[in-house]
Write an enzyme that holds these catalytic residues in place. Structure first.
Site, PDB file in Angstrom:
ATOM      1  CD  GLU A  86      -3.124  -7.000   4.929  1.00  0.00           C
ATOM      2  OE1 GLU A  86      -3.833  -7.429   5.857  1.00  0.00           O
ATOM      3  OE2 GLU A  86      -2.926  -5.795   4.715  1.00  0.00           O
ATOM      4  CB  SER A  91       2.529   0.147  14.106  1.00  0.00           C
ATOM      5  OG  SER A  91       3.073   0.715  12.948  1.00  0.00           O
ATOM      6  CB  THR A 116      -6.912  -0.118   0.256  1.00  0.00           C
ATOM      7  OG1 THR A 116      -5.621   0.266   0.722  1.00  0.00           O
ATOM      8  CG2 THR A 116      -6.829  -0.526  -1.210  1.00  0.00           C
TER       9      THR A 116
HETATM   10  C1  LIG Z   1      -1.679   3.523   0.486  1.00  0.00           C
HETATM   11  C2  LIG Z   1      -2.046   2.957   1.812  1.00  0.00           C
HETATM   12  C3  LIG Z   1      -3.062   2.010   1.888  1.00  0.00           C
HETATM   13  C4  LIG Z   1      -3.443   1.508   3.124  1.00  0.00           C
HETATM   14  N1  LIG Z   1      -4.506   0.639   3.198  1.00  0.00           N
HETATM   15  C5  LIG Z   1      -5.002   0.313   4.419  1.00  0.00           C
HETATM   16  C6  LIG Z   1      -6.223  -0.427   4.533  1.00  0.00           C
HETATM   17  O1  LIG Z   1      -6.834  -0.812   3.538  1.00  0.00           O
HETATM   18  N2  LIG Z   1      -6.699  -0.680   5.771  1.00  0.00           N
HETATM   19  C7  LIG Z   1      -6.061  -0.270   6.902  1.00  0.00           C
HETATM   20  O2  LIG Z   1      -6.551  -0.529   7.984  1.00  0.00           O
HETATM   21  N3  LIG Z   1      -4.899   0.414   6.827  1.00  0.00           N
HETATM   22  C8  LIG Z   1      -4.369   0.730   5.615  1.00  0.00           C
HETATM   23  N4  LIG Z   1      -3.207   1.454   5.525  1.00  0.00           N
HETATM   24  C9  LIG Z   1      -2.546   1.875   6.743  1.00  0.00           C
HETATM   25  C10 LIG Z   1      -1.231   1.150   7.036  1.00  0.00           C
HETATM   26  O3  LIG Z   1      -1.479  -0.195   7.347  1.00  0.00           O
HETATM   27  C11 LIG Z   1      -0.533   1.925   8.155  1.00  0.00           C
HETATM   28  O4  LIG Z   1      -0.119   3.164   7.605  1.00  0.00           O
HETATM   29  C12 LIG Z   1       0.627   1.176   8.741  1.00  0.00           C
HETATM   30  O5  LIG Z   1       0.194   0.039   9.459  1.00  0.00           O
HETATM   31  C13 LIG Z   1       1.483   2.044   9.664  1.00  0.00           C
HETATM   32  O6  LIG Z   1       0.694   2.694  10.603  1.00  0.00           O
HETATM   33  P1  LIG Z   1       0.852   4.278  10.818  1.00  0.00           P
HETATM   34  O7  LIG Z   1       0.720   4.922   9.498  1.00  0.00           O
HETATM   35  O8  LIG Z   1      -0.058   4.684  11.899  1.00  0.00           O
HETATM   36  O9  LIG Z   1       2.354   4.461  11.283  1.00  0.00           O
HETATM   37  P2  LIG Z   1       2.909   4.383  12.817  1.00  0.00           P
HETATM   38  O10 LIG Z   1       2.358   3.177  13.481  1.00  0.00           O
HETATM   39  O11 LIG Z   1       2.659   5.720  13.419  1.00  0.00           O
HETATM   40  O12 LIG Z   1       4.428   4.202  12.539  1.00  0.00           O
HETATM   41  C14 LIG Z   1       5.333   5.260  12.219  1.00  0.00           C
HETATM   42  C15 LIG Z   1       6.754   4.678  12.167  1.00  0.00           C
HETATM   43  O13 LIG Z   1       7.093   4.123  13.444  1.00  0.00           O
HETATM   44  C16 LIG Z   1       7.476   2.779  13.292  1.00  0.00           C
HETATM   45  N5  LIG Z   1       7.073   1.998  14.461  1.00  0.00           N
HETATM   46  C17 LIG Z   1       5.840   1.919  15.020  1.00  0.00           C
HETATM   47  N6  LIG Z   1       5.856   1.084  16.061  1.00  0.00           N
HETATM   48  C18 LIG Z   1       7.128   0.605  16.154  1.00  0.00           C
HETATM   49  C19 LIG Z   1       7.806  -0.282  17.031  1.00  0.00           C
HETATM   50  N7  LIG Z   1       7.143  -0.907  18.017  1.00  0.00           N
HETATM   51  N8  LIG Z   1       9.119  -0.522  16.829  1.00  0.00           N
HETATM   52  C20 LIG Z   1       9.789   0.084  15.831  1.00  0.00           C
HETATM   53  N9  LIG Z   1       9.210   0.943  14.972  1.00  0.00           N
HETATM   54  C21 LIG Z   1       7.905   1.197  15.126  1.00  0.00           C
HETATM   55  C22 LIG Z   1       6.753   2.297  12.042  1.00  0.00           C
HETATM   56  O14 LIG Z   1       7.370   1.160  11.498  1.00  0.00           O
HETATM   57  C23 LIG Z   1       6.871   3.540  11.161  1.00  0.00           C
HETATM   58  O15 LIG Z   1       8.125   3.553  10.539  1.00  0.00           O
HETATM   59  C24 LIG Z   1      -2.762   1.920   4.295  1.00  0.00           C
HETATM   60  C25 LIG Z   1      -1.710   2.848   4.211  1.00  0.00           C
HETATM   61  C26 LIG Z   1      -1.363   3.371   2.987  1.00  0.00           C
HETATM   62  C27 LIG Z   1      -0.256   4.393   2.936  1.00  0.00           C
END
Ligand SMILES: Cc1cc2nc3c(=O)[nH]c(=O)nc-3n(C[C@H](O)[C@H](O)[C@H](O)COP(=O)(O)OP(=O)(O)OC[C@H]3O[C@@H](n4cnc5c(N)ncnc54)[C@H](O)[C@@H]3O)c2cc1C
Length: 379
Positions: free
Chosen positions: A243, A133, A159
């Site tokens: 997107e 995020s 992806t």
């Molecule tokens: C199947 C799949 C395909 C994907 N494809 C791609 C891709 O092609 N390219 C790419 O770059 N990424 C890709 N992603 C990654 C995806 O974009 C990230 O998983 C997503 O942005 C969340 O980041 P994170 O997993 O690090 O979660 P985190 O950022 O660690 O978040 C964990 C939790 O905390 C919450 N959170 C974080 N910050 C805040 C805040 N400030 N306020 C409130 N809540 C918050 C989030 O909403 C979440 O619920 C993919 C993910 C999946 C599962």
């Protein structure tokens, strides 16, 4: 269903031919691809031959140069047919548009024709094991050294990661700066030091390859910088509405399809000597879902219309992504319930849709991040 006015007759003709293509070229193989964890390269090449990949690419770079509604048709039909594992949307709606928008003439000539004909599958690598995020927290670095950048770091959840021939990598060209030090680089799969990790095992979208990517002292030619140095974050912000529209189109088309399949199911299934459809609870649930999806459809189409007129703003796109993915997951959950135990069996499309849909609330910016964007615009 409410009459849609956003598409012209040529889009509907394109829809018919793409649906036929999926029926012939994807449906018979999809189960196999789910087991293999990725679709075949052949599918990409055949889709390219028919003009289904990146249709907005201008003719001078091998494309057909049509509007984004053709991408929307592709997104919707893939979702309609429960083939969400096919990563055309990520390629055509998300990655390739960066090259179109910010690429140099040389980059466009070198890469776009292959993106259109299916020889080049693209991915975009933003997320890292330590940050998703919070994109300002990206740790991957690309340090200029003479005529090339030296790229180091790792990405995850990417992806098309296994199939990708070309990856747009988000990296810090100036690690001392946050957003201002972020740039985009075009990284070819064959570069020394670029390794693909395992194909990650997910709860849904089984036919879509999702990977870790590793970069160790990868020499990326200076001319593979995409756009200007330090502008990466701004480019990401500019492209994310498209997107999120793509996610919304997929969400509502997928939910509509599952609702229709559920209507068919409850008319057949019997309990207590009656069709499930005859219970008032069933009809009320179906009515609520149908009404909600009608409202969502109007909003999605309005956003598509705004987008083709270059008027879809960041906040509206965040609202769209938030609402459509919540609706998609809620509708599919209710539809699964109406299927009873069969709804929990992967043999039934509703069960696979349930698992496939869940990630929609997570990627393309989590729904909490969508609320942050919307909230900030209000106070
Ligand atoms: C199947 C799949 C395909 C994907 N494809 C791609 C891709 O092609 N390219 C790419 O770059 N990424 C890709 N992603 C990654 C995806 O974009 C990230 O998983 C997503 O942005 C969340 O980041 P994170 O997993 O690090 O979660 P985190 O950022 O660690 O978040 C964990 C939790 O905390 C919450 N959170 C974080 N910050 C805040 C805040 N400030 N306020 C409130 N809540 C918050 C989030 O909403 C979440 O619920 C993919 C993910 C999946 C599962």
């Amino acid at each position: 269903m409410i009459k849609r006015t956003v598409f012209e007759s040529e889009h509907e003709m394109f829809r018919d031919s793409f649906r036929k293509f999926l029926q012939e070229e994807a449906v018979p193989h999809h189960h196999e691809w789910e087991k293999e964890g990725q679709v075949s390269r052949e599918l990409w090449l055949k889709a390219g031959q028919h003009g289904y990949l990146s249709p907005t690419v201008p003719e001078e770079y091998g494309g057909v140069g049509v509007d984004f509604r053709y991408n929307a048709v592709v997104d919707e039909e893939i979702a309609n047919m429960g083939l969400s594992g096919i990563g055309f949307g990520l390629h055509s709606d998300i990655a390739v548009p960066y090259i179109m928008a910010y690429g140099t003439e040389e980059q466009k000539k070198k890469y776009l024709p292959g993106c259109v004909n299916g020889e080049i599958v693209t991915a975009i690598a933003m997320t890292e094991p330590g940050t998703g995020s919070d994109l300002q927290g990206v740790k991957t670095t690309a340090i200029l050294d003479g005529d090339h950048y030296v790229l180091n770091g790792s990405k995850t959840f990417i992806t098309n990661g296994q199939m990708a021939d070309l990856v747009i990598v988000v990296a810090k060209t100036n690690p001392d700066e946050g957003a201002k030090g972020t740039s985009l680089l075009l990284v070819e799969a064959g570069y020394d030091g670029f390794a693909k990790g395992q194909n990650l095992d997910k709860i849904g979208m089984k036919a879509q390859d999702t990977s870790e990517l590793f970069f160790q002292d990868v020499k990326v030619p200076k001319e593979n910088l995409l756009g200007a140095e330090g502008m990466g974050f701004i480019y990401l912000m500019q492209e994310l509405p498209q997107e999120r529209l793509s996610v919304g189109l997929n969400a509502i088309a997928g939910a509509e399809s599952i609702l229709q399949q559920t209507v068919d199911y409850v008319k057949e299934r019997k309990a207590f000597g009656r069709n499930i459809a005859s219970f008032q609870n069933t009809q009320f649930k179906l009515a609520e879902m149908s009404a909600t999806l009608t409202m969502a459809r109007v909003f999605v189409d309005k956003c598509l219309d705004l987008h083709i007129n270059k008027e879809l703003d960041v906040v509206t796109a965040a609202k769209l992504k938030l609402l459509t993915t919540e609706i998609q997951c809620d509708v599919i959950d209710e539809c699964l319930q109406l299927h009873g135990g069969y709804g929990y069996m992967l043999e039934y499309p509703v069960a696979r849709a349930y698992a496939d849909a869940r990630v929609q609330k997570i990627y393309a910016g989590t729904n909490e991040i969508m609320k942050l964007i919307i909230g900030r615009s209000l106070v």
